[in-house]
Scaffold this motif. Structure first.
Motif, PDB file in Angstrom:
ATOM      1  N   SER A 100      12.030  -3.385  -3.295  1.00  0.00           N
ATOM      2  CA  SER A 100      12.224  -4.802  -3.571  1.00  0.00           C
ATOM      3  C   SER A 100      10.883  -5.518  -3.722  1.00  0.00           C
ATOM      4  O   SER A 100      10.753  -6.462  -4.509  1.00  0.00           O
ATOM      5  N   LYS A 101       9.884  -5.071  -2.986  1.00  0.00           N
ATOM      6  CA  LYS A 101       8.549  -5.662  -3.125  1.00  0.00           C
ATOM      7  C   LYS A 101       7.984  -5.360  -4.513  1.00  0.00           C
ATOM      8  O   LYS A 101       7.303  -6.183  -5.125  1.00  0.00           O
ATOM      9  N   GLY A 144       9.358  -7.665  -7.306  1.00  0.00           N
ATOM     10  CA  GLY A 144       8.637  -8.923  -7.480  1.00  0.00           C
ATOM     11  C   GLY A 144       7.427  -8.774  -8.382  1.00  0.00           C
ATOM     12  O   GLY A 144       7.094  -9.678  -9.158  1.00  0.00           O
ATOM     13  N   CYS A 162      11.946 -20.237  -4.025  1.00  0.00           N
ATOM     14  CA  CYS A 162      11.856 -18.879  -3.480  1.00  0.00           C
ATOM     15  C   CYS A 162      11.993 -18.894  -1.960  1.00  0.00           C
ATOM     16  O   CYS A 162      11.203 -19.538  -1.264  1.00  0.00           O
ATOM     17  N   ASN A 186       7.255 -16.459  -2.029  1.00  0.00           N
ATOM     18  CA  ASN A 186       6.563 -15.360  -2.687  1.00  0.00           C
ATOM     19  C   ASN A 186       5.984 -15.733  -4.048  1.00  0.00           C
ATOM     20  O   ASN A 186       5.326 -14.924  -4.680  1.00  0.00           O
ATOM     21  N   PHE A 235       3.735 -13.777  -8.803  1.00  0.00           N
ATOM     22  CA  PHE A 235       4.611 -13.180  -7.793  1.00  0.00           C
ATOM     23  C   PHE A 235       3.829 -12.279  -6.852  1.00  0.00           C
ATOM     24  O   PHE A 235       3.065 -11.413  -7.282  1.00  0.00           O
ATOM     25  N   CYS A 267       8.702 -10.073  -2.089  1.00  0.00           N
ATOM     26  CA  CYS A 267      10.007 -10.231  -2.737  1.00  0.00           C
ATOM     27  C   CYS A 267      11.078  -9.428  -1.997  1.00  0.00           C
ATOM     28  O   CYS A 267      10.822  -8.310  -1.528  1.00  0.00           O
ATOM     29  N   GLU A 297      14.152  -9.244  -3.610  1.00  0.00           N
ATOM     30  CA  GLU A 297      15.041  -8.938  -4.738  1.00  0.00           C
ATOM     31  C   GLU A 297      16.356  -9.732  -4.687  1.00  0.00           C
ATOM     32  O   GLU A 297      17.420  -9.216  -5.015  1.00  0.00           O
ATOM     33  N   CYS A 309      15.109 -16.697  -8.276  1.00  0.00           N
ATOM     34  CA  CYS A 309      14.188 -17.265  -9.274  1.00  0.00           C
ATOM     35  C   CYS A 309      14.647 -16.961 -10.698  1.00  0.00           C
ATOM     36  O   CYS A 309      14.499 -17.792 -11.603  1.00  0.00           O
TER      37      CYS A 309
END
Length: 296
Positions: free
Chosen positions: A189-190, A193, A212, A216, A226, A230, A232, A236
């Motif tokens: 998920s990071k 972003g 957000c 992030n 970004f 994040c 996910e 956004c």
């Protein structure tokens, strides 16, 4: 008067919508309700006030959307930081488009394990079904029916948790295994972003930055940038008024038509829905029990 704390993480608004309805129902039942949204700004305020990790409540209810068959990282982070206690009653309410199917059944398992180790009494589990916000859009009439049902689900949930009604679900081994394997999503998920890009149609309005939940997104020379935090949630992507935010690799996740619960809610006000039999035909037959039976 019971003191109730609602702790909510919501990405695209479905969980927040139910949390608001539940709060109203609890207040009507003479409860003293505190709501904590697990978002950067709300967390900062709660920490300043000393209420972020406070467990001095008669009942704590934690609400979250299902992320990769599990709870989102901000929920785990908050629970792991909670102080130990002798016995505080906890209700867990998850939200998904798939309902209580086997792949989702273990979404609360990890939270229960951590809470139990800290001395909390998890007595209640429940799944609320909301329109899908990724991969495939939910049929419009079914989406409206789900929103129409929310106040009833909130009333029944409030009644049951105030009565401390035992409602636990035995999770299958294959469900727990899938959830364990899907923990890699906490890492990917990071990366999601970092794969987000901005189209030239961006008006630099900054709405994505303000919205957000993880803080992030920052403006860099007039363009959203970004970071690495994040989760996910896709907020956004869907909230952008010019549809200027998109992922490069994971485009398949985003619903082309967008995701707007407010629009669906307004449309419901002027729509006469089909019968439940017609709405749940085809691929939606699985949800008949959710519509007819409040226990599901």
């Amino acid at each position: 008067m019971k003191r109730v704390k609602l702790v909510c993480f919501s990405g695209t608004g479905g969980t927040k919508r139910f949390t608001s309805l539940l709060e109203t129902c609890l207040i009507k039942n003479s409860c003293d309700v505190t709501v904590l949204y697990l978002e950067t700004k709300s967390i900062e305020i709660a920490k300043r006030e000393g209420t972020f990790y406070d467990n001095s409540y008669d009942l704590i209810t934690i609400l979250f959307p299902v992320h990769a068959f599990d709870a989102p990282e901000p929920v785990y982070k908050w629970i792991k930081a909670l102080p130990n206690c002798k016995s505080v009653s906890v209700a867990l309410i998850s939200v998904s488009a798939g309902g209580e199917i086997w792949i989702n059944q273990a979404c609360r398992f990890g939270l229960i394990k951590v809470l139990s180790q800290k001395g909390y009494d998890v007595f209640y589990e429940r799944m609320i079904i909301m329109p899908s916000n990724m991969l495939i859009a939910t049929k419009e009439t079914f989406s409206m029916r789900l929103l129409q049902l929310l106040p009833i689900k909130a009333e029944n949930t409030a009644k049951e948790i105030l009565e401390l009604k035992q409602r636990r679900i035995k999770t299958k081994f294959k469900s727990r295994l899938l959830t364990r394997l899907a923990k890699i999503e906490k890492v990917t998920s990071k990366l999601f972003g970092k794969e987000l890009r901005i189209k030239k149609s961006c008006t630099q309005c900054g709405l994505c930055v303000k919205s957000c939940p993880m803080g992030n997104i920052k403006m860099n020379h007039g363009t959203p940038h970004f970071g690495w935090h994040c989760v996910e949630c896709l907020r956004c992507v869907y909230i952008c008024p010019t549809h200027s935010i998109y992922p490069i690799i994971s485009r398949y996740m985003v619903i082309k038509e967008g995701y707007d619960l407010e629009r669906i809610g307004k449309q419901l006000e002027n729509t006469v829905l089909e019968s439940d039999e017609e709405i749940t035909s085809g691929g939606y037959s699985f949800f008949k029990e959710y519509i007819k039976n409040d226990w599901v």
